[in-house]
Write a protein that holds these residues in place. Structure first.
Motif, short mmCIF file in Angstrom:
data_model
loop_
_atom_site.label_atom_id
_atom_site.label_comp_id
_atom_site.label_asym_id
_atom_site.label_seq_id
_atom_site.Cartn_x
_atom_site.Cartn_y
_atom_site.Cartn_z
N VAL A 45 0.82 -1.22 0.00
CA VAL A 45 0.00 0.00 0.00
C VAL A 45 0.85 1.27 0.00
O VAL A 45 0.62 2.17 -0.79
CB VAL A 45 -0.97 0.01 1.20
CG1 VAL A 45 -1.71 1.33 1.32
CG2 VAL A 45 -1.96 -1.15 1.09
N PHE A 46 1.84 1.33 0.88
CA PHE A 46 2.58 2.58 1.06
C PHE A 46 3.82 2.69 0.19
O PHE A 46 4.22 3.78 -0.20
CB PHE A 46 2.94 2.79 2.53
CG PHE A 46 1.74 2.92 3.41
CD1 PHE A 46 0.93 4.03 3.35
CD2 PHE A 46 1.41 1.91 4.30
CE1 PHE A 46 -0.19 4.16 4.15
CE2 PHE A 46 0.29 2.02 5.11
CZ PHE A 46 -0.51 3.15 5.03
N GLU A 47 4.47 1.55 -0.10
CA GLU A 47 5.69 1.60 -0.91
C GLU A 47 5.41 1.30 -2.38
O GLU A 47 6.26 1.49 -3.22
CB GLU A 47 6.73 0.61 -0.39
CG GLU A 47 7.09 0.79 1.08
CD GLU A 47 7.44 2.22 1.45
OE1 GLU A 47 8.12 2.90 0.65
OE2 GLU A 47 7.04 2.66 2.53
N GLY A 48 4.21 0.79 -2.67
CA GLY A 48 3.83 0.54 -4.05
C GLY A 48 4.51 -0.65 -4.71
O GLY A 48 4.58 -0.73 -5.93
N LEU A 49 5.02 -1.58 -3.90
CA LEU A 49 5.67 -2.75 -4.46
C LEU A 49 4.61 -3.75 -4.94
O LEU A 49 3.53 -3.84 -4.37
CB LEU A 49 6.56 -3.44 -3.42
CG LEU A 49 7.76 -2.64 -2.90
CD1 LEU A 49 8.55 -3.47 -1.90
CD2 LEU A 49 8.66 -2.18 -4.03
N SER A 50 4.93 -4.50 -5.96
CA SER A 50 4.03 -5.54 -6.47
C SER A 50 4.20 -6.79 -5.60
O SER A 50 5.17 -6.92 -4.86
CB SER A 50 4.37 -5.87 -7.92
OG SER A 50 5.62 -6.53 -7.98
N HIS A 51 3.26 -7.72 -5.73
CA HIS A 51 3.38 -8.97 -4.97
C HIS A 51 4.64 -9.73 -5.39
O HIS A 51 5.28 -10.37 -4.55
CB HIS A 51 2.13 -9.84 -5.16
CG HIS A 51 0.95 -9.31 -4.42
ND1 HIS A 51 0.87 -9.30 -3.04
CD2 HIS A 51 -0.20 -8.76 -4.86
CE1 HIS A 51 -0.27 -8.79 -2.66
NE2 HIS A 51 -0.95 -8.43 -3.75
N LYS A 52 5.00 -9.63 -6.65
CA LYS A 52 6.21 -10.29 -7.13
C LYS A 52 7.45 -9.71 -6.43
O LYS A 52 8.33 -10.46 -5.98
CB LYS A 52 6.32 -10.13 -8.65
CG LYS A 52 7.47 -10.88 -9.27
CD LYS A 52 7.44 -10.77 -10.78
CE LYS A 52 8.54 -11.61 -11.40
NZ LYS A 52 8.48 -11.63 -12.85
N GLU A 53 7.51 -8.38 -6.32
CA GLU A 53 8.64 -7.73 -5.66
C GLU A 53 8.67 -8.05 -4.16
O GLU A 53 9.74 -8.31 -3.60
CB GLU A 53 8.57 -6.21 -5.85
CG GLU A 53 8.76 -5.76 -7.28
CD GLU A 53 8.41 -4.30 -7.50
OE1 GLU A 53 9.19 -3.62 -8.19
OE2 GLU A 53 7.36 -3.84 -7.00
N ILE A 54 7.50 -8.04 -3.54
CA ILE A 54 7.41 -8.36 -2.11
C ILE A 54 7.87 -9.79 -1.88
O ILE A 54 8.66 -10.06 -0.97
CB ILE A 54 5.98 -8.14 -1.58
CG1 ILE A 54 5.60 -6.65 -1.64
CG2 ILE A 54 5.83 -8.68 -0.16
CD1 ILE A 54 4.13 -6.36 -1.41
N ALA A 55 7.39 -10.69 -2.71
CA ALA A 55 7.75 -12.11 -2.57
C ALA A 55 9.26 -12.29 -2.69
O ALA A 55 9.86 -13.02 -1.88
CB ALA A 55 7.02 -12.93 -3.63
N ALA A 56 9.87 -11.63 -3.65
CA ALA A 56 11.31 -11.77 -3.84
C ALA A 56 12.08 -11.20 -2.65
O ALA A 56 13.04 -11.82 -2.17
CB ALA A 56 11.73 -11.06 -5.13
#
Length: 190
Positions: free
Chosen positions: A143-154
């Protein structure tokens, strides 16, 4: 480059203490709100900020002046937050259970529209702080950093599906918490 004078950065590389102090003050104002979003209190946020600042300071020689300093520093801080999360994964926190009857004792009868209007960012942060740690981190990153689920997962070493689950879990728990507070208020309005 934006935000901070390049001369300060160059002086920091040369270990000028006044420049280092100026950089710290700048980074404190820039990054403390970010750190506070991921922690439960100001002391933990300051500790996290100090760890991130050390990484920023020690990597100044790698900073490319064509890139905005603020974005570069925020990226290092987000990576530091993720590293801290990974290091403290063993200390998983549970959701704080609140008896809604006890909660009602602290509220005075109010109109529901007034209650919603009173909800501010500090109260929202208190709800977010009650989330399980992994769900809280994923929510903040998404929500706040705008990362995608792919980026978060990595970055968190989890699957995309797990990232999506944590985001959904955070949203569901926040809705329940807020619905509970509004229900408690509704009882006193009637």
């Amino acid at each position: 480059m934006s935000g901070i004078d390049g001369a300060i950065l160059k002086a920091c590389i040369k270990q000028d203490t006044k420049a280092e102090y100026a950089l710290y003050r700048y980074c404190f104002a820039l990054l403390m709100p970010l750190c506070f979003r991921y922690t439960r209190n100001e002391d933990d946020a300051a500790d996290l900020l100090n760890k991130g600042f050390l990484k920023i300071h020690s990597n100044l020689v790698k900073y490319n002046e064509e890139r905005a300093f603020d974005a570069w520093a925020r990226k290092i801080m987000v990576n530091t937050i993720i590293d801290e999360y990974r290091n403290n994964k063993a200390y998983k926190e549970t959701i704080m259970q609140v008896d809604m009857n006890e909660l009602g004792q602290h509220y005075h009868p109010v109109d529901l529209n007034e209650a919603e209007a009173r909800m501010n960012s500090k109260e929202l942060k208190q709800y977010i702080d009650r989330l399980p740690e992994a769900s809280k981190v994923v929510l903040n990153l998404f929500v706040f950093e705008g990362l995608s689920h792919k980026e978060i997962a990595a970055q968190m070493s989890i699957s995309e599906g797990t990232s999506k689950w944590h985001l959904n879990n955070a949203r569901t728990l926040l809705k329940k918490m807020m619905r509970g507070v509004l229900s408690a208020l509704k009882m006193y309005v009637l």
